[in-house]
Design an enzyme around this catalytic site. Structure first.
Site, PDB file in Angstrom:
ATOM      1  N   GLU A  55       0.861  -1.182   0.000  1.00 44.56           N
ATOM      2  CA  GLU A  55       0.000   0.000   0.000  1.00 44.56           C
ATOM      3  C   GLU A  55       0.895   1.229   0.000  1.00 44.56           C
ATOM      4  O   GLU A  55       1.830   1.329   0.800  1.00 44.56           O
ATOM      5  CB  GLU A  55      -0.896   0.034   1.238  1.00 44.56           C
ATOM      6  CG  GLU A  55      -2.000  -1.003   1.245  1.00 44.56           C
ATOM      7  CD  GLU A  55      -2.818  -0.951   2.530  1.00 44.56           C
ATOM      8  OE1 GLU A  55      -2.579  -0.043   3.359  1.00 44.56           O
ATOM      9  OE2 GLU A  55      -3.675  -1.821   2.717  1.00 44.56           O
ATOM     10  N   ASP A  66      -5.837   8.742  10.217  1.00 44.93           N
ATOM     11  CA  ASP A  66      -4.503   8.247  10.539  1.00 44.93           C
ATOM     12  C   ASP A  66      -3.992   8.835  11.844  1.00 44.93           C
ATOM     13  O   ASP A  66      -4.317   9.967  12.218  1.00 44.93           O
ATOM     14  CB  ASP A  66      -3.536   8.583   9.401  1.00 44.93           C
ATOM     15  CG  ASP A  66      -3.869   7.826   8.134  1.00 44.93           C
ATOM     16  OD1 ASP A  66      -3.852   6.587   8.181  1.00 44.93           O
ATOM     17  OD2 ASP A  66      -4.171   8.464   7.108  1.00 44.93           O
TER      18      ASP A  66
END
Length: 280
Positions: A55, A66
């Site tokens: 990724e 995040d």
């Protein structure tokens, strides 16, 4: 590269993993972190270290899902000149030396929208992108990017979470392809640890609703944790721990120190060994 090549790389990799009788290791790095050339070297080193899928984060100024480690990596990358065109350059450079490892772009919709959806999908497909994970586009917005991506032959990978109940799952899974990404913990990345005793039943529940492989991420930081999740999932995703390892190899001005790539590659190798020994 034609569209069928992109869509097929993920399916081929999971089929090969199934034949080997093991889970896969999915590694995450942020495009352009800590700089373009170092990131390019890191990408090239990951498959040799044992990464089965990669990724690549698309840097964004407001990465709301995040945690601190990946937020910091986004800011480092943006300060070093990262942008979506350069992310696609990294993909093209990676593909020059690796035609088989699946590569998935992960991030937020705003940079793609600004780039232009049609132009982005054409350029991403030509560069060698296999899939997209766009965390802020719910199923109700599938017409924005998901359906055009599928039409372009690029897998669209959806997140399922501990709060995704049986009533919501059909909508989440309806246009998902490639694999399902199960978020093992509630909250942002890199802030808690995944527990296999909880993840196992959750993966089993997902598999009652889909034939797609299930990858599990968020909160997996060590080889032992990776091994534990690898016993119950089709793939293990490690992101914040790798990004933190990158950060640990930077000087006070966020410049890479000698040995950064080797150190990160060594850490990924230990994760891969954990995944590979998980099922004996």
């Amino acid at each position: 590269m034609d569209a069928s090549t992109a869509a097929g790389r993920i399916a081929r990799r999971f089929a090969a993993l199934k034949d080997e009788g093991r889970a896969g290791l999915v590694t995450f790095v942020t495009a352009g972190d800590p700089d373009h050339e170092t990131c390019r070297a890191l990408l090239q080193a990951l498959p040799a270290a044992g990464a089965d899928l990669i990724e690549l984060g698309m840097p964004f100024s407001d990465p709301m899902a995040d945690g601190p480690a990946i937020q910091a990596s986004d800011l480092r990358a943006l300060k070093a000149g990262a942008r979506l065109t350069r992310t696609l350059e990294l993909v093209r450079a990676f593909r020059d030396g690796d035609a088989e490892t699946p590569l998935i772009l992960m991030g937020y919709y705003n940079p793609i929208y600004s780039y232009g959806v049609d132009r982005f999908l054409a350029d991403a497909g030509a560069a060698g992108v296999d899939g997209l994970i766009v965390v802020d586009l719910p199923p109700e917005e599938d017409a924005e990017l998901c359906l055009p991506a599928l039409k372009a032959g690029i897998n669209f990978i959806r997140l399922a979470t501990p709060t995704t109940d049986d009533a919501r799952l059909p909508a989440v899974l309806r246009n998902t392809s490639g694999f399902v990404y199960y978020v093992a913990i509630a909250g942002i990345t890199g802030t808690a640890s995944a527990e296999d005793a909880v993840v196992g039943p959750a993966v089993a529940r997902l598999k009652r609703h889909t034939d797609l492989p299930v990858a599990v991420g968020f909160g997996i930081k060590t080889p032992d944790q990776a091994a534990a999740i690898a016993r119950v999932a089709d793939a293990v995703v490690v992101g914040s721990a790798i990004v933190s390892r990158i950060q640990a190899n930077l000087d006070a001005e966020n410049r890479p120190q000698p040995g950064l790539v080797d150190d990160v590659q060594g850490f990924v190798r230990t994760l891969a060994e954990g995944v590979r020994r998980a099922r004996g």
